[in-house]
Design a protein around this motif. Structure first.
Motif, mmCIF file in Angstrom:
data_model
loop_
_atom_site.group_PDB
_atom_site.id
_atom_site.type_symbol
_atom_site.label_atom_id
_atom_site.label_comp_id
_atom_site.label_asym_id
_atom_site.label_seq_id
_atom_site.Cartn_x
_atom_site.Cartn_y
_atom_site.Cartn_z
ATOM 1 N N TRP A 187 0.942 -14.273 2.969
ATOM 2 C CA TRP A 187 0.305 -14.029 1.677
ATOM 3 C C TRP A 187 -0.359 -12.648 1.696
ATOM 4 C CZ3 TRP A 187 -1.014 -18.249 -1.997
ATOM 5 C CH2 TRP A 187 -0.410 -19.469 -1.642
ATOM 6 N N ARG A 188 -0.430 -12.003 0.519
ATOM 7 C CA ARG A 188 -1.249 -10.791 0.365
ATOM 8 C C ARG A 188 -1.676 -10.674 -1.095
ATOM 9 N NH1 ARG A 188 2.921 -5.628 0.886
ATOM 10 N NH2 ARG A 188 4.057 -5.961 -1.077
ATOM 11 N N PRO A 189 -2.798 -10.012 -1.354
ATOM 12 C CA PRO A 189 -3.284 -9.896 -2.732
ATOM 13 C C PRO A 189 -2.316 -9.124 -3.617
ATOM 14 C CG PRO A 189 -5.009 -9.352 -1.157
ATOM 15 C CD PRO A 189 -3.741 -9.441 -0.378
ATOM 16 N N SER A 190 -2.218 -9.527 -4.871
ATOM 17 C CA SER A 190 -1.399 -8.814 -5.855
ATOM 18 C C SER A 190 -2.218 -7.723 -6.533
ATOM 19 C CB SER A 190 -0.875 -9.794 -6.916
ATOM 20 O OG SER A 190 -0.075 -10.788 -6.333
ATOM 21 N N GLY A 191 -1.525 -6.796 -7.146
ATOM 22 C CA GLY A 191 -2.169 -5.781 -7.963
ATOM 23 C C GLY A 191 -2.950 -4.743 -7.191
ATOM 24 N N ASN A 192 -2.755 -4.673 -5.887
ATOM 25 C CA ASN A 192 -3.475 -3.704 -5.063
ATOM 26 C C ASN A 192 -2.465 -3.042 -4.138
ATOM 27 O OD1 ASN A 192 -5.155 -2.203 -3.460
ATOM 28 N ND2 ASN A 192 -6.543 -3.889 -2.935
ATOM 29 N N GLY B 72 -2.676 -27.322 -4.475
ATOM 30 C CA GLY B 72 -2.588 -27.055 -5.902
ATOM 31 C C GLY B 72 -3.331 -25.804 -6.331
ATOM 32 N N ARG B 73 -4.520 -25.580 -5.772
ATOM 33 C CA ARG B 73 -5.311 -24.406 -6.168
ATOM 34 C C ARG B 73 -4.613 -23.116 -5.788
ATOM 35 N NH1 ARG B 73 -9.432 -21.391 -3.563
ATOM 36 N NH2 ARG B 73 -9.343 -22.777 -1.757
ATOM 37 N N HIS B 74 -4.098 -23.045 -4.571
ATOM 38 C CA HIS B 74 -3.445 -21.805 -4.150
ATOM 39 C C HIS B 74 -2.066 -21.640 -4.782
ATOM 40 C CE1 HIS B 74 -6.485 -21.734 -0.786
ATOM 41 N NE2 HIS B 74 -6.493 -20.497 -1.215
ATOM 42 N N ASN B 75 -1.389 -22.753 -5.047
ATOM 43 C CA ASN B 75 -0.096 -22.656 -5.723
ATOM 44 C C ASN B 75 -0.263 -22.022 -7.096
ATOM 45 O OD1 ASN B 75 2.622 -22.943 -6.169
ATOM 46 N ND2 ASN B 75 2.546 -25.141 -6.569
ATOM 47 N N ARG B 76 -1.354 -22.373 -7.774
ATOM 48 C CA ARG B 76 -1.605 -21.805 -9.105
ATOM 49 C C ARG B 76 -2.143 -20.384 -9.046
ATOM 50 N NH1 ARG B 76 -3.538 -27.119 -9.517
ATOM 51 N NH2 ARG B 76 -5.676 -26.417 -9.097
ATOM 52 N N SER B 77 -2.552 -19.927 -7.862
ATOM 53 C CA SER B 77 -3.139 -18.590 -7.752
ATOM 54 C C SER B 77 -2.101 -17.504 -7.510
ATOM 55 C CB SER B 77 -4.164 -18.563 -6.612
ATOM 56 O OG SER B 77 -3.524 -18.649 -5.351
ATOM 57 N N VAL B 78 -0.829 -17.879 -7.385
ATOM 58 C CA VAL B 78 0.229 -16.904 -7.116
ATOM 59 C C VAL B 78 0.674 -16.268 -8.421
ATOM 60 C CG1 VAL B 78 2.564 -16.580 -6.232
ATOM 61 C CG2 VAL B 78 0.987 -18.119 -5.053
ATOM 62 N N GLY B 79 0.740 -14.937 -8.431
ATOM 63 C CA GLY B 79 1.162 -14.210 -9.620
ATOM 64 C C GLY B 79 1.074 -12.714 -9.414
ATOM 65 N N PRO B 80 1.504 -11.924 -10.394
ATOM 66 C CA PRO B 80 1.555 -10.473 -10.222
ATOM 67 C C PRO B 80 0.254 -9.745 -10.532
ATOM 68 C CG PRO B 80 2.550 -11.083 -12.312
ATOM 69 C CD PRO B 80 2.156 -12.364 -11.642
ATOM 70 N N GLY C 196 -6.144 -10.106 -8.398
ATOM 71 C CA GLY C 196 -6.858 -11.341 -8.181
ATOM 72 C C GLY C 196 -5.943 -12.506 -7.848
ATOM 73 N N GLN C 197 -4.620 -12.299 -7.984
ATOM 74 C CA GLN C 197 -3.663 -13.320 -7.618
ATOM 75 C C GLN C 197 -3.014 -12.959 -6.279
ATOM 76 O OE1 GLN C 197 -1.288 -13.304 -11.345
ATOM 77 N NE2 GLN C 197 -2.116 -15.358 -11.736
#
Length: 387
Positions: free
Chosen positions: A350-355, A321-329, A332-333
């Motif tokens: 997986w890879r960090p967003s916004g970078n 649940g924690r990682h599912n909610r951490s996905v986004g554009p 920090g997501q």
């Protein structure tokens, strides 16, 4: 882990916390908090005091409980944590010498049954505190399943089920061959009882499915370790025994590519089949470094469902649940996708967003620790611009 849990329990006893209304509450163990603030006692003392206070019956007057905490904090200044435990046992005996103050509220509060992590031999200790009712239920049921000669895994001619349903002559012969200790018989009887409950033996209702993943190479060699959806590791030799009697859902994978070959005994309902396939492929949360077993995960969409992502197996991955909610554009997501080539083709990455500089896709090595190290996941080719 255990260290973090102990720190959390210590902080809960001596910390000052502010609620959502802005009100700051005093420490649960005020005298202990003062002793810690003065440097007279440490975290181990706090845990012992907290454990003793938790055992004081609910019916004991609040003023008596407060005096007990003051006394424990005082003796802790002079004693080791083990000494505080001894003093606490004597204090509890003084507060309730006959056990008559303990009531139903205490029993319900203290009840619990925990299966501890597996050791290097894949064995698991258990820790529990049974209510009188559960103990009575177990003492009524287990003798029928754990009687001498019954449900003996080392004896192919041992009767299975309850002692009342066994053939008297076969049971008498099995008793003569039975060399198990009472504890071993109880273990085997409990396993037989749970297996009968789950498989519906004797007309009973099935209580659940046992879902296991294993490579075809390990299955053929009858060697290695399989994995259940709850995170338990099961030697393949024992898996075959379980599969023969419990008809679990057995998802078999290629030992070389990790691609699905087939899914045994799976019904054609899409949601159920997809969850089984996700477990077979992902084993648990796919986020890098997360050890959450599959039973604590959700089916994560990529792209997200709200953005039009389809509920297809090649657009789904297991995520807690924690990682599912951490996905986004946003920074920090996380971004997620399934790799299409390289040694980890078919795995969720997986890879960090916004970078923009963080181009390396990462997989969760924890869930697939048997893979050789040094195999970095390969990103898929960049999409070609449309002409």
């Amino acid at each position: 882990d255990g260290t973090a849990r102990r720190r959390r329990l210590s902080a809960a006893g001596i910390g000052r916390f502010t609620d959502l209304q802005g009100q700051t509450h005093p420490p649960v163990l005020p005298a202990t908090a003062v002793a810690v603030g003065e440097g007279a006692i440490g975290a181990d003392h706090v845990r012992e005091i907290d454990a003793i206070m938790d055992k004081i019956p609910t019916a004991i007057d609040a003023s008596v409980r407060a005096r007990a905490e003051v006394q424990l904090a005082w003796v802790a200044r002079e004693l080791s944590p083990a000494g505080v435990r001894t003093a606490g046992i004597r204090l509890l005996a003084h507060l309730d010498p006959d056990g008559t103050v303990t009531d139903e509220r205490d029993r319900k509060r203290l009840r619990g049954f925990t299966i501890l992590p597996q050791d290097l031999r894949l064995m698991s200790k258990v820790r529990g505190y049974l209510t009188p009712a559960l103990r009575a239920e177990m003492e009524a049921a287990l003798p029928s399943w754990a009687a001498p000669g019954m449900n003996n895994p080392d004896d192919p001619d041992s009767p299975s089920g309850t002692v009342e349903s066994a053939d008297p002559a076969a049971l008498a012969a099995a008793v003569e061959r039975d060399t198990r200790t009472p504890g071993q018989r109880t273990h085997d009887g409990l396993q037989a009882l749970l297996r009968a409950s789950r498989t519906g033996v004797g007309g009973g209702r099935r209580s659940g499915d046992l879902v296991i993943t294993v490579t075809d190479h390990e299955l053929a060699e009858r060697a290695g370790v399989a994995l259940t959806a709850t995170g338990t590791r099961l030697p393949v030799a024992e898996l075959i025994e379980v599969a023969a009697t419990a008809t679990p859902h057995l998802a078999v994978f290629s030992a070389h590519t990790g691609q699905a070959l087939y899914l045994g005994r799976g019904r054609r309902l899409a949601s159920r089949a997809q969850r089984l396939m996700l477990f077979a492929r992902d084993r648990g949360c796919t986020a890098p470094g997360c050890a959450a077993p599959f039973t604590r995960t959700q089916a994560h969409h990529f792209p997200d469902w709200a953005d039009g992502g389809p509920t297809d197996i090649d657009h789904l991955g297991a995520a807690c649940g924690r990682h599912n909610r951490s996905v986004g554009p946003r920074r920090g997501q996380w971004q997620t996708m399934i790799l299409i080539d390289g040694p980890h083709a078919g795995r969720v990455a997986w890879r960090p967003s916004g970078n923009r500089t963080a181009r390396r896709w990462r997989i969760n090595q924890i869930q697939h620790a048997e893979l050789l190290p040094g195999h970095e996941p390969q990103p898929p080719p960049l999409p070609q611009p449309r002409l």
